[in-house]
Motif scaffolding. Structure first.
Motif, PDB file in Angstrom:
ATOM      1  N   TRP A 132     -14.080  23.678  10.648  1.00 50.61           N
ATOM      2  CA  TRP A 132     -14.171  24.997  11.277  1.00 50.61           C
ATOM      3  C   TRP A 132     -13.805  26.059  10.258  1.00 50.61           C
ATOM      4  CZ3 TRP A 132     -16.032  27.663  15.117  1.00 50.61           C
ATOM      5  CH2 TRP A 132     -15.469  28.886  15.469  1.00 50.61           C
ATOM      6  N   THR A 133     -12.762  25.824   9.484  1.00 50.05           N
ATOM      7  CA  THR A 133     -12.385  26.695   8.371  1.00 50.05           C
ATOM      8  C   THR A 133     -12.403  25.835   7.110  1.00 50.05           C
ATOM      9  OG1 THR A 133     -10.013  26.228   8.405  1.00 50.05           O
ATOM     10  CG2 THR A 133     -10.795  27.946   9.901  1.00 50.05           C
ATOM     11  N   GLN A 134     -12.334  26.448   5.973  1.00 54.74           N
ATOM     12  CA  GLN A 134     -12.353  25.692   4.723  1.00 54.74           C
ATOM     13  C   GLN A 134     -10.998  25.063   4.405  1.00 54.74           C
ATOM     14  OE1 GLN A 134     -15.074  24.955   2.769  1.00 54.74           O
ATOM     15  NE2 GLN A 134     -16.151  25.824   4.507  1.00 54.74           N
ATOM     16  N   ASP A 135      -9.968  25.347   5.213  1.00 54.60           N
ATOM     17  CA  ASP A 135      -8.622  24.849   4.938  1.00 54.60           C
ATOM     18  C   ASP A 135      -8.347  23.453   5.502  1.00 54.60           C
ATOM     19  OD1 ASP A 135      -8.071  27.274   3.725  1.00 54.60           O
ATOM     20  OD2 ASP A 135      -7.288  28.148   5.563  1.00 54.60           O
ATOM     21  N   VAL A 136      -8.900  23.161   6.676  1.00 57.42           N
ATOM     22  CA  VAL A 136      -8.571  21.920   7.388  1.00 57.42           C
ATOM     23  C   VAL A 136      -9.850  21.280   7.917  1.00 57.42           C
ATOM     24  CG1 VAL A 136      -7.308  20.950   9.353  1.00 57.42           C
ATOM     25  CG2 VAL A 136      -6.359  22.882   8.110  1.00 57.42           C
ATOM     26  N   TYR A 137      -9.916  19.954   7.867  1.00 57.53           N
ATOM     27  CA  TYR A 137     -11.020  19.263   8.518  1.00 57.53           C
ATOM     28  C   TYR A 137     -10.472  18.323   9.582  1.00 57.53           C
ATOM     29  CZ  TYR A 137     -10.115  15.703   4.873  1.00 57.53           C
ATOM     30  OH  TYR A 137      -9.542  14.801   4.024  1.00 57.53           O
ATOM     31  N   HIS A 138     -11.303  18.067  10.598  1.00 59.78           N
ATOM     32  CA  HIS A 138     -10.913  17.329  11.786  1.00 59.78           C
ATOM     33  C   HIS A 138     -11.781  16.096  11.975  1.00 59.78           C
ATOM     34  CE1 HIS A 138      -8.520  20.786  13.212  1.00 59.78           C
ATOM     35  NE2 HIS A 138      -9.458  21.485  12.614  1.00 59.78           N
ATOM     36  N   ALA A 139     -11.308  15.168  12.801  1.00 59.24           N
ATOM     37  CA  ALA A 139     -12.081  13.981  13.157  1.00 59.24           C
ATOM     38  C   ALA A 139     -12.863  14.283  14.437  1.00 59.24           C
ATOM     39  CB  ALA A 139     -11.155  12.791  13.382  1.00 59.24           C
ATOM     40  N   PRO A 140     -14.201  14.242  14.384  1.00 56.64           N
ATOM     41  CA  PRO A 140     -14.994  14.559  15.577  1.00 56.64           C
ATOM     42  C   PRO A 140     -15.099  13.389  16.543  1.00 56.64           C
ATOM     43  CG  PRO A 140     -16.433  14.114  13.723  1.00 56.64           C
ATOM     44  CD  PRO A 140     -15.028  14.037  13.205  1.00 56.64           C
ATOM     45  N   ARG A 141     -15.274  13.718  17.816  1.00 58.33           N
ATOM     46  CA  ARG A 141     -15.591  12.729  18.837  1.00 58.33           C
ATOM     47  C   ARG A 141     -17.013  12.999  19.309  1.00 58.33           C
ATOM     48  NH1 ARG A 141     -10.786  13.494  23.056  1.00 58.33           N
ATOM     49  NH2 ARG A 141     -12.482  14.735  23.862  1.00 58.33           N
ATOM     50  N   ASP A 142     -17.577  12.140  20.124  1.00 58.62           N
ATOM     51  CA  ASP A 142     -18.945  12.308  20.599  1.00 58.62           C
ATOM     52  C   ASP A 142     -19.087  13.322  21.731  1.00 58.62           C
ATOM     53  OD1 ASP A 142     -19.851  10.450  18.773  1.00 58.62           O
ATOM     54  OD2 ASP A 142     -19.771   8.787  20.201  1.00 58.62           O
ATOM     55  N   ASP A 143     -17.973  13.746  22.318  1.00 59.90           N
ATOM     56  CA  ASP A 143     -18.048  14.634  23.479  1.00 59.90           C
ATOM     57  C   ASP A 143     -17.983  16.118  23.138  1.00 59.90           C
ATOM     58  OD1 ASP A 143     -15.402  14.994  22.797  1.00 59.90           O
ATOM     59  OD2 ASP A 143     -14.590  14.412  24.749  1.00 59.90           O
ATOM     60  N   GLY A 144     -18.140  16.478  21.864  1.00 54.51           N
ATOM     61  CA  GLY A 144     -18.126  17.885  21.476  1.00 54.51           C
ATOM     62  C   GLY A 144     -16.751  18.433  21.176  1.00 54.51           C
ATOM     63  N   ARG A 145     -15.761  17.554  21.063  1.00 52.65           N
ATOM     64  CA  ARG A 145     -14.401  17.961  20.701  1.00 52.65           C
ATOM     65  C   ARG A 145     -13.919  17.123  19.537  1.00 52.65           C
ATOM     66  NH1 ARG A 145     -11.549  21.243  24.074  1.00 52.65           N
ATOM     67  NH2 ARG A 145     -12.477  21.614  26.103  1.00 52.65           N
ATOM     68  N   THR A 146     -12.819  17.550  18.961  1.00 53.96           N
ATOM     69  CA  THR A 146     -12.190  16.775  17.899  1.00 53.96           C
ATOM     70  C   THR A 146     -11.108  15.902  18.511  1.00 53.96           C
ATOM     71  OG1 THR A 146     -10.550  18.477  17.466  1.00 53.96           O
ATOM     72  CG2 THR A 146     -12.606  18.616  16.212  1.00 53.96           C
ATOM     73  N   VAL A 147     -10.544  14.995  17.738  1.00 52.63           N
ATOM     74  CA  VAL A 147      -9.468  14.136  18.231  1.00 52.63           C
ATOM     75  C   VAL A 147      -8.285  14.979  18.704  1.00 52.63           C
ATOM     76  CG1 VAL A 147      -7.774  12.389  17.545  1.00 52.63           C
ATOM     77  CG2 VAL A 147     -10.168  12.133  16.886  1.00 52.63           C
ATOM     78  N   CYS A 148      -8.002  16.088  18.022  1.00 55.51           N
ATOM     79  CA  CYS A 148      -6.871  16.940  18.419  1.00 55.51           C
ATOM     80  C   CYS A 148      -7.189  17.804  19.629  1.00 55.51           C
ATOM     81  CB  CYS A 148      -6.403  17.795  17.253  1.00 55.51           C
ATOM     82  SG  CYS A 148      -7.575  19.057  16.722  1.00 55.51           S
ATOM     83  N   GLY A 149      -8.452  17.782  20.089  1.00 54.28           N
ATOM     84  CA  GLY A 149      -8.811  18.518  21.298  1.00 54.28           C
ATOM     85  C   GLY A 149      -9.533  19.827  21.063  1.00 54.28           C
ATOM     86  N   MET A 150      -9.706  20.244  19.817  1.00 52.83           N
ATOM     87  CA  MET A 150     -10.390  21.491  19.506  1.00 52.83           C
ATOM     88  C   MET A 150     -11.887  21.355  19.799  1.00 52.83           C
ATOM     89  SD  MET A 150     -10.427  23.441  15.861  1.00 52.83           S
ATOM     90  CE  MET A 150     -11.820  22.587  15.168  1.00 52.83           C
ATOM     91  N   ARG A 151     -12.487  22.389  20.357  1.00 55.62           N
ATOM     92  CA  ARG A 151     -13.935  22.383  20.606  1.00 55.62           C
ATOM     93  C   ARG A 151     -14.683  22.509  19.288  1.00 55.62           C
ATOM     94  NH1 ARG A 151     -16.212  22.923  25.477  1.00 55.62           N
ATOM     95  NH2 ARG A 151     -14.835  23.431  27.193  1.00 55.62           N
ATOM     96  N   MET A 152     -15.773  21.778  19.176  1.00 54.13           N
ATOM     97  CA  MET A 152     -16.583  21.845  17.958  1.00 54.13           C
ATOM     98  C   MET A 152     -17.759  22.785  18.203  1.00 54.13           C
ATOM     99  SD  MET A 152     -16.638  17.941  16.492  1.00 54.13           S
ATOM    100  CE  MET A 152     -17.725  17.334  17.759  1.00 54.13           C
ATOM    101  N   ARG A 153     -17.584  24.035  17.854  1.00 55.44           N
ATOM    102  CA  ARG A 153     -18.707  24.961  17.893  1.00 55.44           C
ATOM    103  C   ARG A 153     -18.542  25.984  16.784  1.00 55.44           C
ATOM    104  NH1 ARG A 153     -17.556  28.489  23.342  1.00 55.44           N
ATOM    105  NH2 ARG A 153     -16.234  26.909  24.190  1.00 55.44           N
ATOM    106  N   GLY A 154     -19.596  26.235  16.102  1.00 52.03           N
ATOM    107  CA  GLY A 154     -19.563  27.209  15.015  1.00 52.03           C
ATOM    108  C   GLY A 154     -19.172  26.619  13.676  1.00 52.03           C
ATOM    109  N   GLY A 155     -18.717  25.380  13.650  1.00 50.40           N
ATOM    110  CA  GLY A 155     -18.344  24.750  12.392  1.00 50.40           C
ATOM    111  C   GLY A 155     -19.452  23.845  11.891  1.00 50.40           C
ATOM    112  N   ARG A 156     -19.125  23.003  10.929  1.00 44.78           N
ATOM    113  CA  ARG A 156     -20.113  22.096  10.357  1.00 44.78           C
ATOM    114  C   ARG A 156     -19.531  20.712  10.179  1.00 44.78           C
ATOM    115  NH1 ARG A 156     -22.346  24.627   5.019  1.00 44.78           N
ATOM    116  NH2 ARG A 156     -23.204  22.552   5.027  1.00 44.78           N
ATOM    117  N   ARG A 157     -20.411  19.713  10.215  1.00 44.53           N
ATOM    118  CA  ARG A 157     -20.008  18.342   9.912  1.00 44.53           C
ATOM    119  C   ARG A 157     -20.294  18.064   8.445  1.00 44.53           C
ATOM    120  NH1 ARG A 157     -20.119  14.106  14.416  1.00 44.53           N
ATOM    121  NH2 ARG A 157     -19.842  15.324  16.289  1.00 44.53           N
ATOM    122  N   HIS A 158     -19.409  17.307   7.829  1.00 45.87           N
ATOM    123  CA  HIS A 158     -19.545  16.909   6.434  1.00 45.87           C
ATOM    124  C   HIS A 158     -19.342  15.403   6.328  1.00 45.87           C
ATOM    125  CE1 HIS A 158     -19.285  20.908   4.458  1.00 45.87           C
ATOM    126  NE2 HIS A 158     -18.624  21.222   5.555  1.00 45.87           N
TER     127      HIS A 158
END
Length: 75
Positions: free
Chosen positions: A21-47
């Protein structure tokens, strides 16, 4: 960001992709549109997990210390 005690799917292995989501931190995505920590995945990118953005670090909730240590090569 979600409080660490609310992590919804603790990782036991590193994912093939990471969500940024930001260039500082990356998250582990889940298949339901959220990350493991619960953040919504919108507007960011997968790498590709092997090539996260330079100078970024793993989310401390998505990537527990034990998971990161288990998959980090040691000298």
């Amino acid at each position: 960001m979600t409080h660490p005690s609310r992590a919804t799917a603790p990782l036991e292995e590193l994912p093939a992709e990471v969500y940024v989501w930001t260039q500082d931190v990356y998250h582990a995505p889940r298949d339901d549109g959220r990350t493991v920590c619960g953040m919504r995945m919108r507007g960011g990118r997968r790498h590709d997990a092997a090539h996260p953005p330079l100078r970024s670090r793993p989310c401390r909730v998505c990537f527990t210390e034990a998971v990161v240590e288990k998959h980090t090569p040691s000298d």
